[in-house]
Design an enzyme around this catalytic site. Structure first.
Site, mmCIF file in Angstrom:
data_model
loop_
_atom_site.group_PDB
_atom_site.id
_atom_site.type_symbol
_atom_site.label_atom_id
_atom_site.label_comp_id
_atom_site.label_asym_id
_atom_site.label_seq_id
_atom_site.Cartn_x
_atom_site.Cartn_y
_atom_site.Cartn_z
ATOM 1 C CG HIS A 36 58.123 -32.371 11.278
ATOM 2 N ND1 HIS A 36 59.219 -33.155 11.513
ATOM 3 C CD2 HIS A 36 58.163 -32.049 9.956
ATOM 4 C CE1 HIS A 36 59.896 -33.314 10.379
ATOM 5 N NE2 HIS A 36 59.277 -32.652 9.429
ATOM 6 C CE LYS A 43 79.926 -29.494 6.166
ATOM 7 N NZ LYS A 43 80.434 -28.231 6.790
ATOM 8 N N GLY A 44 75.490 -33.718 6.871
ATOM 9 C CA GLY A 44 75.317 -34.812 7.827
ATOM 10 C C GLY A 44 76.485 -34.960 8.786
ATOM 11 C CD1 TRP A 95 69.764 -42.453 7.198
ATOM 12 C CD2 TRP A 95 70.647 -41.433 9.002
ATOM 13 N NE1 TRP A 95 70.842 -43.187 7.622
ATOM 14 C CE2 TRP A 95 71.393 -42.586 8.714
ATOM 15 C CE3 TRP A 95 71.015 -40.631 10.081
ATOM 16 C CZ2 TRP A 95 72.504 -42.956 9.481
ATOM 17 C CZ3 TRP A 95 72.120 -40.993 10.848
ATOM 18 C CH2 TRP A 95 72.856 -42.145 10.544
ATOM 19 C CE1 TYR A 155 71.492 -37.100 10.894
ATOM 20 C CE2 TYR A 155 73.515 -36.249 11.867
ATOM 21 C CZ TYR A 155 72.784 -36.614 10.755
ATOM 22 O OH TYR A 155 73.341 -36.492 9.502
ATOM 23 C CE LYS A 161 66.460 -29.654 7.623
ATOM 24 N NZ LYS A 161 65.847 -30.403 6.472
ATOM 25 C CB THR A 205 62.753 -36.212 9.334
ATOM 26 O OG1 THR A 205 62.896 -35.212 10.316
ATOM 27 C CG2 THR A 205 61.351 -36.761 9.289
HETATM 28 P P1 A3P Z 1 72.774 -31.250 7.896
HETATM 29 O O1 A3P Z 1 72.029 -30.028 7.457
HETATM 30 O O2 A3P Z 1 73.498 -31.046 9.191
HETATM 31 O O3 A3P Z 1 73.662 -31.795 6.850
HETATM 32 P P2 A3P Z 1 65.735 -33.788 8.281
HETATM 33 O O4 A3P Z 1 65.765 -34.988 7.434
HETATM 34 O O5 A3P Z 1 65.054 -33.994 9.598
HETATM 35 O O6 A3P Z 1 65.238 -32.624 7.528
HETATM 36 O O7 A3P Z 1 67.261 -33.482 8.713
HETATM 37 C C1 A3P Z 1 68.176 -33.055 7.740
HETATM 38 C C2 A3P Z 1 69.566 -33.367 8.215
HETATM 39 O O8 A3P Z 1 69.800 -34.780 8.075
HETATM 40 C C3 A3P Z 1 70.608 -32.682 7.340
HETATM 41 O O9 A3P Z 1 71.706 -32.415 8.202
HETATM 42 C C4 A3P Z 1 70.906 -33.748 6.316
HETATM 43 O O10 A3P Z 1 72.153 -33.584 5.658
HETATM 44 C C5 A3P Z 1 70.872 -34.991 7.178
HETATM 45 N N1 A3P Z 1 70.588 -36.208 6.382
HETATM 46 C C6 A3P Z 1 69.718 -36.352 5.371
HETATM 47 N N2 A3P Z 1 69.739 -37.597 4.896
HETATM 48 C C7 A3P Z 1 70.666 -38.264 5.607
HETATM 49 C C8 A3P Z 1 71.162 -39.599 5.564
HETATM 50 N N3 A3P Z 1 70.716 -40.462 4.666
HETATM 51 N N4 A3P Z 1 72.113 -39.940 6.449
HETATM 52 C C9 A3P Z 1 72.594 -39.057 7.368
HETATM 53 N N5 A3P Z 1 72.154 -37.777 7.451
HETATM 54 C C10 A3P Z 1 71.202 -37.382 6.583
#
Ligand code: A3P
Length: 319
Positions: A132, A286-287, A73, A217, A68, A71
């Protein structure tokens, strides 16, 4: 490279060793403590198998992250950067336009847990893989070897907790924010303790900056173009003047943006995972940096900050 012909065969030879590991009674996920890290019980045999049999090839790239923390992205960005000759970012046939980023980059932890690691032999070099797990439990060829580069991403712990809770809820609606918060605080969440996770990669990134690239991030959100440039440089594939003039960096950032990926059909339907199923759309929320203010109490935030301050004291690490 994964044509589906390699069968799922979870390793069974570690059953007794796994059963002897401490179990976390406070978590709804079955987590066992293996070598100081809390791992899904179903994944422990895979981690053991990975330690025993994985070896790197020259050119390998491993994306490591605490869950979270960005990853998905980073998977998309590294994949798009490494594959840009075969797949220019604006190409309508780009794999990221039809596949979820998690289907473009293999998660080693799960692959070994289901006994499908033979897939790795079929991957052409340079291979891009993900984990992870903290550095301390990775096979020596990744954690100490010179064949492999590691890109690590972490995130403000308060936003990570909120993100983890939303995500966990998609597969397990019975998991509360309080429970996620408490397991992060006491270090018993999946892949935790998170401070050990971060510090392991932080220290090596300082000692060997050519082997481990450490990203957050928040920095990525602030200036993704700059970070993708740094990423390409680190991977030994800097953008050429011609690519820069053509706007290739911005095109990769656009291709991998939350807004773009979230709205692709490939990421709206379907799911991913073997032991726990996660809908593809659950990876895109939401990011927003600082979204924790909408969910955590001030006491929770202060408590998380204090725990992290204490654990990072003297390390030089700040977000
Ligand atoms: P939020 O829950 O705060 O929105 P992971 O990929 O490690 O599981 O992390 C997920 C988090 O990255 C989520 O944050 C998600 O919305 C965000 N995320 C996923 N894809 C993204 C992207 N392309 N750009 C920016 N943030 C992204």
């Amino acid at each position: 490279a994964d044509d589906g012909t390699i069968p799922v065969r979870p390793p069974t030879e570690y059953a007794a060793a796994v059963a002897s590991l401490p179990l976390n009674p406070a978590s709804k996920l079955k987590l066992r403590c293996y070598q100081g890290v809390w791992v899904l019980e179903d994944w422990v045999p895979g981690i053991m198998a990975m330690q025993r049999s994985f070896s790197t090839r020259p050119g390998d790239v491993v994306l490591a992250s605490f869950p979270k923390c960005g990853t998905t992205w980073l998977k998309a960005l590294i994949f798009a950067t490494m594959a840009r000759t075969a797949y220019p970012p604006t190409s309508p046939a780009h794999p990221l336009r039809r596949l979820n980023p998690h289907d473009c980059v293999i998660l080693l932890d799960r692959l070994f847990a289901i006994g499908r690691e033979a897939v790795l032999d079929k991957l052409p070099s340079p291979r891009l893989m993900c984990t992870h797990m903290p550095l301390s439990v990775l096979p020596a060829s990744i954690s100490r070897g010179s064949d492999c580069k590691i890109v690590y991403i972490c995130r403000d712990q308060k936003d990570m907790v909120v993100s983890m809770w939303h995500f966990a809820n998609r597969a397990r609606p019975d998991i509360s924010l309080q429970e996620v918060f408490e397991t992060v605080c006491d270090g018993t969440c999946f892949a935790g303790p998170v401070w050990d996770h971060i510090l392991g990669y932080w220290r090596v990134s300082n000692a060997e900056p050519n082997r481990v690239l450490f990203l957050t991030y928040e920095q990525m959100r602030q200036d993704p173009v700059d970070k993708v440039r740094k990423l390409a440089q680190f991977l030994g594939r800097p953008f050429s003047d011609t690519e820069e003039e053509a706007g290739a960096v911005a095109e990769i950032v656009e291709l991998c943006s939350l807004e773009h990926l979230k709205n692709l059909e490939a990421n709206k339907k379907g799911s991913q995972g073997v032991f726990l199923k996660f809908p593809y759309d659950s990876y895109f929320r939401k990011g927003v940096v600082g979204d924790w203010v909408n969910h955590l109490t001030l006491e929770m935030a202060k408590c998380l900050d204090a725990i992290f301050e204490e654990n990072f004291k003297g390390s030089g690490f700040t977000l």
